[in-house]
Design a protein around this motif. Structure first.
Motif, PDB file in Angstrom:
ATOM      1  N   TRP A  87      -9.172  10.981  -9.994  1.00 22.51           N
ATOM      2  CA  TRP A  87      -7.877  11.931  -9.972  1.00 22.51           C
ATOM      3  C   TRP A  87      -7.192  12.098  -8.567  1.00 22.51           C
ATOM      4  O   TRP A  87      -8.021  11.821  -8.014  1.00 22.51           O
ATOM      5  CB  TRP A  87      -7.838  13.317 -10.622  1.00 22.51           C
ATOM      6  N   ASP A  88      -6.379  11.856  -8.457  1.00 24.27           N
ATOM      7  CA  ASP A  88      -5.711  13.176  -7.238  1.00 24.27           C
ATOM      8  C   ASP A  88      -5.269  14.130  -7.342  1.00 24.27           C
ATOM      9  O   ASP A  88      -5.548  14.933  -7.873  1.00 24.27           O
ATOM     10  CB  ASP A  88      -4.716  11.971  -7.051  1.00 24.27           C
ATOM     11  N   ASP A  89      -4.394  14.901  -6.199  1.00 26.81           N
ATOM     12  CA  ASP A  89      -4.681  16.300  -6.290  1.00 26.81           C
ATOM     13  C   ASP A  89      -3.580  16.133  -7.177  1.00 26.81           C
ATOM     14  O   ASP A  89      -3.547  17.216  -7.481  1.00 26.81           O
ATOM     15  CB  ASP A  89      -3.702  16.234  -5.173  1.00 26.81           C
ATOM     16  N   TRP A 127      -6.189   7.701 -12.145  1.00 28.27           N
ATOM     17  CA  TRP A 127      -5.609   6.207 -11.516  1.00 28.27           C
ATOM     18  C   TRP A 127      -6.957   5.722 -12.207  1.00 28.27           C
ATOM     19  O   TRP A 127      -8.294   5.766 -11.605  1.00 28.27           O
ATOM     20  CB  TRP A 127      -5.719   6.293  -9.696  1.00 28.27           C
ATOM     21  N   LEU A 128      -7.036   4.466 -12.201  1.00 26.28           N
ATOM     22  CA  LEU A 128      -7.792   3.312 -13.125  1.00 26.28           C
ATOM     23  C   LEU A 128      -7.799   1.697 -12.583  1.00 26.28           C
ATOM     24  O   LEU A 128      -6.328   1.540 -12.614  1.00 26.28           O
ATOM     25  CB  LEU A 128      -7.701   3.571 -15.107  1.00 26.28           C
ATOM     26  N   ARG A 175      -1.960   3.712 -13.810  1.00 26.77           N
ATOM     27  CA  ARG A 175      -2.060   5.761 -13.389  1.00 26.77           C
ATOM     28  C   ARG A 175      -1.565   5.912 -14.271  1.00 26.77           C
ATOM     29  O   ARG A 175      -0.474   5.323 -14.748  1.00 26.77           O
ATOM     30  CB  ARG A 175      -0.712   5.346 -11.973  1.00 26.77           C
ATOM     31  N   PHE A 176      -1.994   6.667 -15.585  1.00 24.86           N
ATOM     32  CA  PHE A 176      -1.079   7.945 -16.110  1.00 24.86           C
ATOM     33  C   PHE A 176      -0.989   9.350 -15.784  1.00 24.86           C
ATOM     34  O   PHE A 176      -2.140   9.690 -14.451  1.00 24.86           O
ATOM     35  CB  PHE A 176      -2.592   8.169 -17.024  1.00 24.86           C
ATOM     36  N   GLU A 216       1.782   5.907  -4.096  1.00 27.91           N
ATOM     37  CA  GLU A 216       1.842   7.327  -3.793  1.00 27.91           C
ATOM     38  C   GLU A 216       0.322   8.153  -4.295  1.00 27.91           C
ATOM     39  O   GLU A 216       0.305   8.118  -6.183  1.00 27.91           O
ATOM     40  CB  GLU A 216       3.565   7.787  -4.253  1.00 27.91           C
ATOM     41  N   GLY A 217       0.440   8.887  -3.468  1.00 24.06           N
ATOM     42  CA  GLY A 217      -0.626   9.522  -4.301  1.00 24.06           C
ATOM     43  C   GLY A 217      -2.533   8.838  -4.240  1.00 24.06           C
ATOM     44  O   GLY A 217      -2.808  10.043  -4.881  1.00 24.06           O
ATOM     45  N   VAL A 218      -2.129   8.003  -4.151  1.00 23.26           N
ATOM     46  CA  VAL A 218      -3.471   7.243  -4.340  1.00 23.26           C
ATOM     47  C   VAL A 218      -4.928   7.762  -4.146  1.00 23.26           C
ATOM     48  O   VAL A 218      -4.372   8.276  -2.457  1.00 23.26           O
ATOM     49  CB  VAL A 218      -3.547   5.761  -4.709  1.00 23.26           C
ATOM     50  N   PRO A 219      -6.629   8.509  -4.755  1.00 17.80           N
ATOM     51  CA  PRO A 219      -7.267   9.308  -3.602  1.00 17.80           C
ATOM     52  C   PRO A 219      -7.846   7.827  -2.664  1.00 17.80           C
ATOM     53  O   PRO A 219      -7.838   6.527  -3.251  1.00 17.80           O
ATOM     54  CB  PRO A 219      -8.339   9.282  -4.769  1.00 17.80           C
TER      55      PRO A 219
END
Length: 166
Positions: A97-99, A104-105, A114-115, A135-138
């Motif tokens: 998960w991101d913030d 993300w899978l 991404r879901f 955008e936002g990928v950990p």
């Protein structure tokens, strides 16, 4: 109105109120009953996981054919929104998960998905690739990606990967 009609009306209102309370409780119970998975924490085993934000959860279930079924559920806005996908048997995979509670899978040959919850309260499952969506990928998720996927990420974002510690 007859006395019997008032009784029926009261019973109907009571029943509908109970169903509404049970529905809202089930959404919030799922959020509270699972230990949170922190942003960037890698998930790579079947089970049920919830984002630290409480905004979404994922259930990863083995299938009879040896594959896995991913069922993502958004718990935001007091309503459920769901999306899912399956991967074939014996495929490597991982998720994080991101913030924001976006899951993300990665799994070959499907790539990165991404879901996430949409602004209207629905759900979205997106294949991420060379045309964006990163955008936002950990960072921990990026570090686990194979080189071919990292090349796609770099192409899409023109980013330089952060140095990793040994």
């Amino acid at each position: 109105m007859t006395r019997l009609t008032r009784l029926e009306l009261s019973a109907t209102v009571f029943l509908l109120t109970g169903l509404l309370i049970a529905g809202v409780y089930s959404v919030y119970y799922e959020r509270a009953s699972l230990p949170p998975t922190g942003p960037g924490q890698i998930v790579d085993q079947p089970g049920r996981y919830v984002a630290a934000s409480g905004a979404s959860s994922v259930e990863i279930r083995p299938q009879p054919d040896g594959g896995l079924q991913f069922q993502w559920t958004s718990l935001g806005h007091g309503q459920r929104a769901e999306a899912g996908m399956s991967i074939a048997a014996n495929q490597a995979w991982f998720a994080a998960w991101d913030d924001r509670g976006t899951l993300w899978l990665y799994s070959p040959p499907d790539g990165v998905h991404r879901f996430q919850l949409t602004p209207g309260g629905g759900s979205s499952s997106t294949r991420v690739g060379e045309f964006g969506g990163w955008e936002g990928v950990p960072e921990a998720f990026l570090r686990r990606l194979p080189e071919a996927e990292l090349a796609t990420y770099r192409l899409a974002t023109a980013a330089v990967m952060p140095a990793t510690s040994p």
